[in-house]
Each structure stands twice: as structure tokens, then as C-alpha cells.
Design a protein around this motif. Structure first.
Motif, PDB file in Angstrom:
ATOM      1  N   VAL A 175      -3.567  -0.739  -3.142  1.00  0.00           N
ATOM      2  CA  VAL A 175      -2.915  -1.642  -2.186  1.00  0.00           C
ATOM      3  C   VAL A 175      -2.908  -1.013  -0.797  1.00  0.00           C
ATOM      4  CG1 VAL A 175      -0.758  -2.773  -1.553  1.00  0.00           C
ATOM      5  CG2 VAL A 175      -1.483  -2.734  -3.956  1.00  0.00           C
ATOM      6  N   ALA A 176      -2.534   0.258  -0.721  1.00  0.00           N
ATOM      7  CA  ALA A 176      -2.475   0.944   0.569  1.00  0.00           C
ATOM      8  C   ALA A 176      -3.847   0.994   1.231  1.00  0.00           C
ATOM      9  CB  ALA A 176      -1.922   2.352   0.384  1.00  0.00           C
ATOM     10  N   GLU A 177      -4.881   1.200   0.427  1.00  0.00           N
ATOM     11  CA  GLU A 177      -6.246   1.245   0.978  1.00  0.00           C
ATOM     12  C   GLU A 177      -6.621  -0.100   1.587  1.00  0.00           C
ATOM     13  OE1 GLU A 177     -10.822   2.105  -0.537  1.00  0.00           O
ATOM     14  OE2 GLU A 177      -9.127   2.679  -1.805  1.00  0.00           O
ATOM     15  N   MET A 178      -6.246  -1.201   0.916  1.00  0.00           N
ATOM     16  CA  MET A 178      -6.542  -2.513   1.471  1.00  0.00           C
ATOM     17  C   MET A 178      -5.747  -2.779   2.746  1.00  0.00           C
ATOM     18  SD  MET A 178      -6.892  -5.110  -1.789  1.00  0.00           S
ATOM     19  CE  MET A 178      -7.129  -6.475  -0.640  1.00  0.00           C
ATOM     20  N   LEU A 179      -4.468  -2.409   2.733  1.00  0.00           N
ATOM     21  CA  LEU A 179      -3.619  -2.684   3.886  1.00  0.00           C
ATOM     22  C   LEU A 179      -3.929  -1.784   5.069  1.00  0.00           C
ATOM     23  CD1 LEU A 179      -0.169  -3.320   2.164  1.00  0.00           C
ATOM     24  CD2 LEU A 179      -1.784  -4.999   3.094  1.00  0.00           C
ATOM     25  N   ALA A 180      -4.675  -0.699   4.821  1.00  0.00           N
ATOM     26  CA  ALA A 180      -5.069   0.183   5.925  1.00  0.00           C
ATOM     27  C   ALA A 180      -6.102  -0.481   6.832  1.00  0.00           C
ATOM     28  CB  ALA A 180      -5.624   1.488   5.373  1.00  0.00           C
ATOM     29  N   GLN A 181      -6.776  -1.507   6.325  1.00  0.00           N
ATOM     30  CA  GLN A 181      -7.745  -2.228   7.149  1.00  0.00           C
ATOM     31  C   GLN A 181      -6.986  -3.090   8.155  1.00  0.00           C
ATOM     32  OE1 GLN A 181     -10.610  -4.389   4.753  1.00  0.00           O
ATOM     33  NE2 GLN A 181     -10.269  -2.990   3.035  1.00  0.00           N
TER      34      GLN A 181
END
Length: 240
Positions: A175-181
Motif C-alpha cells: 500500500v505504501a509503495e502505491m501511495l508513494a506515487q
């Protein structure tokens, strides 16, 4: 048929007058599903009311700005896993075969990984199979929910509902990886053109290509051997 999954599928489809007329029935289905908490059912009410009463042109514009012009809110699930790479094409070939094996023939111009299409398919499958597949995509649902909450969009409630139906906690690292975009700006058409100028989706012959998340998602759907797939047209920006 799982009427709740079908209802959520319809709510995530491009708005039409037929959808508006169906919203009282859809609202009734969602409000009576005890798999969803009372709080979640309440959060769905503003979207149900919006889709029922708002001007259809406003609904269409809102939908396009959110889901067609914001790549980080794309309803094509594999887009969030590996973009427009060849691996995505291989995964979609496998998904088409999965639909066929289940006797499901979606009548749409959308790609097979389009979430409303997948939810319609899952609405016809055994509950354990549908739940397992939703669980595989839980991190995508949580990220999309968070992005829509930021935009104060009532559509966030649909993804919160899907998370509850999945019955699992999403992988927070994913989730964090996606929201980092960074969020897309749907009003910046120049930037939008640059983002979408990437390689076309190629339908390769290898159903096992791609990342483990996609393979796991398909494996739980009893994937048959891959066969030759006829050419499908790309989706229209505002296809029903």
C-alpha cells in the motif's frame, strides 16, 4: 449470484440514466448486506444518493476526471501491478481464459482486468473463490480508497466495502509503495499525455509472465491452459 458484488460492479461503471434508475434497488441491496459493517453501509449512502439524483452530465464528468484521467486511480487492476508492460498482456490473456472457463463472456469494450468486469465475474463464483481473489487485490483497494478519501470522493466507500468483503488486512508495504506515487492532476492534459505515452499492452502467449501478485491472483481462480485469444479492442475513455 452475489448481489452486493454485482451492485458494486455497476456503481463503478460509467454513469448512465439506466444506472440512475437502478440506484434505489442497488441501495437496498447494499444496505441489507450484513457482511458490511453498519458504518460502511452508511458511508455508501452519499454515493448511492449522488448516482441517483445528480445531473447525469456532472456524474459523467466526475467519473472521467477520477478514473479515466487519473492513472493512479485506474480501474484496470493490472495497471497498478506492472503498468503497460508485456507482462500485463500475458496476465490478461490468462484472465480471459479464466472467464471463459467459468462460462463468463463480458459484453464490453473494457480490458479484462477492468475492476467492474472482474467484480461481475466474481459475483457469479463461489463465495470462497470470490473472497480469495478480492484478498489478492486488497492492497490496491486500500490505496485507491486512501486516494479517493484525499479527494473527498464518495467513491471511496466502494473500495472500503471491497476491503471488508475481502476479509483480510492489506499488505501495508505494498500500500505504501502505491501511495508513494504522486497523484495525477486530471486538469493537466499535457502531463497526462506524457504519462500515457508508453508501450502498448501486448497479449503475449505466456500466462505465467508477470509479478507473483498477478500469478497468485489468477492461480486461485483455477486457471486453465492458455489458448489463442482473438484480438480485443482497447477500451473507450468512457465506455459503459
Amino acid at each position: 449470484m452475489d448481489r452486493t458484488l454485482k451492485a458494486l460492479s455497476v456503481m463503478l461503471s460509467y454513469p448512465t440514466r439506466d444506472l440512475q434508475q437502478a440506484m434505489p434497488e442497488i441501495g437496498g441491496i447494499l444496505s441489507s448486506d450484513t457482511r458490511l459493517t453498519a458504518a460502511t453501509r452508511r458511508t455508501l449512502r452519499p454515493l448511492v444518493e449522488d448516482l441517483r439524483t445528480r445531473d447525469i452530465y456532472e456524474l459523467e464528468e466526475q467519473f472521467v476526471l477520477l478514473f479515466d484521467r487519473s492513472r493512479t486511480l485506474s480501474l484496470n487492476l493490472f495497471e497498478h501491478v506492472h503498468g503497460e508492460s508485456r507482462d500485463r498482456g500475458g496476465a490478461m490473456v490468462s484472465l480471459i481464459e479464466t472467464y471463459r472457463a467459468g462460462g463468463f463472456d463480458p459484453v464490453t469494450s473494457e480490458l479484462p482486468d477492468h475492476l467492474p468486469v472482474l467484480l461481475e465475474f466474481l459475483s457469479t463464483r463461489p463465495s470462497s473463490e470470490a473472497q480469495d481473489t478480492l484478498a489478492d487485490a486488497a492492497h490496491i483497494f486500500e490505496a485507491l480508497n486512501a486516494r479517493l478519501v484525499r479527494r473527498e470522493s464518495p467513491y471511496a466507500a466502494v473500495f472500503a466495502s471491497l476491503l471488508q468483503l475481502a476479509g483480510v488486512k492489506a499488505d501495508q508495504e505494498a500500500v505504501a509503495e502505491m501511495l508513494a506515487q504522486p497523484d495525477d492532476d486530471p486538469a493537466d492534459l499535457t502531463a497526462l499525455d506524457e504519462v500515457w505515452e508508453e508501450s502498448e499492452v501486448l497479449f503475449g502467449p505466456n500466462p505465467n509472465a508477470g509479478c507473483p501478485q498477478v500469478r497468485d491472483m489468477l492461480a486461485r481462480m483455477d486457471m486453465p491452459p492458455t489458448a489463442t485469444v482473438p484480438t480485443r479492442s482497447a477500451p473507450n475513455a468512457a465506455a459503459e
